[in-house]
Design a protein around this motif. Structure first.
Motif: not given
Length: 537
Positions: A359-369
């Motif tokens: 699972w590669t962390v999606p950009p939005t989840i990476l940035r916000e979570d």
């Protein structure tokens, strides 16, 4: 002077001549209108040209009975949740009377004919494809409206026979859910005409099984009106026959009725009248009618051209259904996106499955979570088994990264029991990068309302679904064996399987009763406003 007996043949002959003369005049008048129509059709829209081509150029609206019957049929479109006044039935009748009273020229009669035909085609289009363009209220809409071409020759024959309901039936979706929604709309409108249902007073404490309270008779009446309790004197006023039971007691029969109500409204099924159950009980019948109308419109967008076998994701209902080629249906619970990370509506096809995925962390989840957690505690990366990768995919030491400005890094979770995607992912092309997948957080499926994800759809029992897809498409693969090997592997289906993600806030249950769902993405109000907006022109 001829006798009465001798006059009879003469009268019959004269009558026949006059009748033939009338027919000839009528045919001559219709021919003149047809000529006027032909002159104007070249500059009209294709739909009108096709309708009159199906009629070989004949006018359709030159008889009072035909126009009157059509106006009455337009008023009946209320049964589909549409607004009859959008189609101006009264103005249509008045326009016909004016044309006839003034004995206007064929050109004016042709203009009226075109006007009435345009109204017919508009109503048919609304019944078939919906009045509202879904893109106008949802910029992310990706579900094509796959309605088949209208059989205009059959529509023309229905008009000539004044069978307008038959013409409408040719356009509206023929799927059973649509008819059940129409039946539900009629039922709730009947309840509204009878005065609706009572509102329960606000309570500070929950009403629990076995409690005795003055609100209980009102609760019985409320549930009896919608059929959760049989409408009998003994139901509304327990103890009338025996004289023993207290009508204010929240007894077992009423508890079961409340549980049915909770089940039909996606509430926790506990029989307790808490704040959320009371709120659902007190929704006015007019709001339920509006909710049904909105979902009839959604049904007109979706319920055409459905394949025999496909996967349907019911977002607001937190359910997935796989309609298999052999007629069986596999169903399960799902978790969908949170209100601020909505699962989109779309139509695609499942092409392949990934077993033991990374699972590669999606950009939005990476940035916000994720980044805020890493900045607070670098150990988060080890606990979640996340690798740090550079722009070209090289492995980085987390301790050497400036986490206040990490740059173009990626975080990737290795396969395993804690992987956010679980053991299998069902992939289908879409711009939102959402998919169906397993999850290690199985406990979330126990909740009745399950909007917990970041947009993707978590599926309970997804390994069973994956095996069905392999079996039904002739794909030689055994899910359990491949998962046990632990290696990440993509397996393409021998045939793609269509998948539809759609949003319903009302849907007929398996028993035909309507199930009302919370509007988790707050989409109903915008659609209702657009549905009620008067047509221009």
């Amino acid at each position: 002077m001829p006798s009465a007996k001798g006059l009879m043949p003469l009268i019959l002959v004269v009558g026949m001549l006059l009748s033939m003369s009338g027919w000839a005049l009528a045919e001559e008048g219709e021919a003149a209108v047809a000529d006027a129509l032909a002159e104007r059709l070249a500059e009209k829209e294709a739909g009108l040209r096709d309708f009159y081509a199906a009629r070989e150029g004949r006018p359709a609206w030159q008889e009072a009975e035909t126009v009157g019957g059509f106006a009455a049929a337009l008023r009946s479109l209320e049964a589909d949740g549409l607004t009859p006044q959008d189609y101006r039935p009264d103005a249509l009748v008045a326009g016909y009377r004016q044309v006839q009273a003034e004995e206007q020229a064929p050109a004016a009669r042709a203009r009226f004919d075109l006007q009435a035909s345009r109204i017919l085609l508009t109503a048919l289009r609304h019944l078939q494809r919906g009045k509202v363009d879904p893109h106008s209220i949802d910029p992310d809409w990706e579900v094509p409206i796959d309605a088949p071409p209208l059989d205009l020759a059959a529509v023309s024959r229905a008009v000539d026979g004044q069978r307008f309901e038959q013409a409408f039936a040719l356009a509206r979706p023929s799927a059973a859910p649509y008819e059940r929604l129409r039946a539900g709309l009629a039922r709730y409108r009947h309840i509204e005409r009878q005065g609706g249902w009572p509102k329960l007073p606000q309570r500070q404490q929950s009403l629990r099984p076995g409690d005795i309270h003055d609100d209980v008779p009102l609760l019985r009446e409320r549930l009896a009106i919608i059929g959760e309790l049989e409408v009998m004197v003994a139901d509304l006023f327990p103890g009338v026959e025996s004289g023993a039971a207290d009508p204010r007691r929240y007894d077992d029969a009423l508890v079961e009725a409340v549980k049915r109500f909770q089940r039909r409204h996606l509430l926790e099924v506990d029989g307790i009248i808490g704040p959320r159950t009371q709120e659902a009980l007190n929704v006015p019948v007019g709001e339920r009618i509006a909710q049904i109308r909105v979902n009839l419109e959604r049904a007109r967008w979706l319920l055409h051209g459905l394949p025999d076998s496909f996967v349907l994701v019911d977002i607001a209902g937190y359910r997935i259904s796989y309609f298999r080629p052999d007629g069986r249906v596999w169903r399960s619970r799902i978790v969908v996106g949170r209100p601020y990370r909505r699962t989109p509506s779309l139509r695609s096809a499942i092409t392949h499955l990934t077993l033991n995925p990374t699972w590669t962390v999606p950009p939005t989840i990476l940035r916000e979570d994720v980044l805020p957690k890493v900045r607070r505690d670098l150990g988060y990366l080890w606990r979640e088994d996340l690798m740090v990768l550079g722009p070209s995919g090289q492995r980085l030491d987390p301790r050497e990264v400036d986490w206040s400005r990490p740059g173009n890094i990626m975080l990737r979770q290795r396969p395993g029991p804690q992987n956010a995607l679980g053991r299998v992912v069902l992939r289908f092309p879409n711009e939102h990068l959402v998919y169906l997948h397993d999850t290690p957080a199985q406990g979330l499926f126990a909740s009745e309302q399950r909007a917990f994800s970041s947009g993707c759809i978590r599926v309970q029992g997804v390994l069973e679904l994956a095996q069905h897809l392999f079996d039904d498409t002739g794909t030689p693969a055994h899910v359990a064996s491949l998962v046990a090997k632990g290696a990440t592997r993509n397996i393409y289906l021998e045939r793609p399987v269509p998948v539809i993600l759609h949003y319903w806030t009302v849907h007929p249950g398996e028993d035909g009763e309507l199930v009302f769902r919370p509007d988790i993405y707050q989409r109903d109000a915008a659609l209702l406003s657009a549905l009620d907006r008067p047509l221009s022109g």
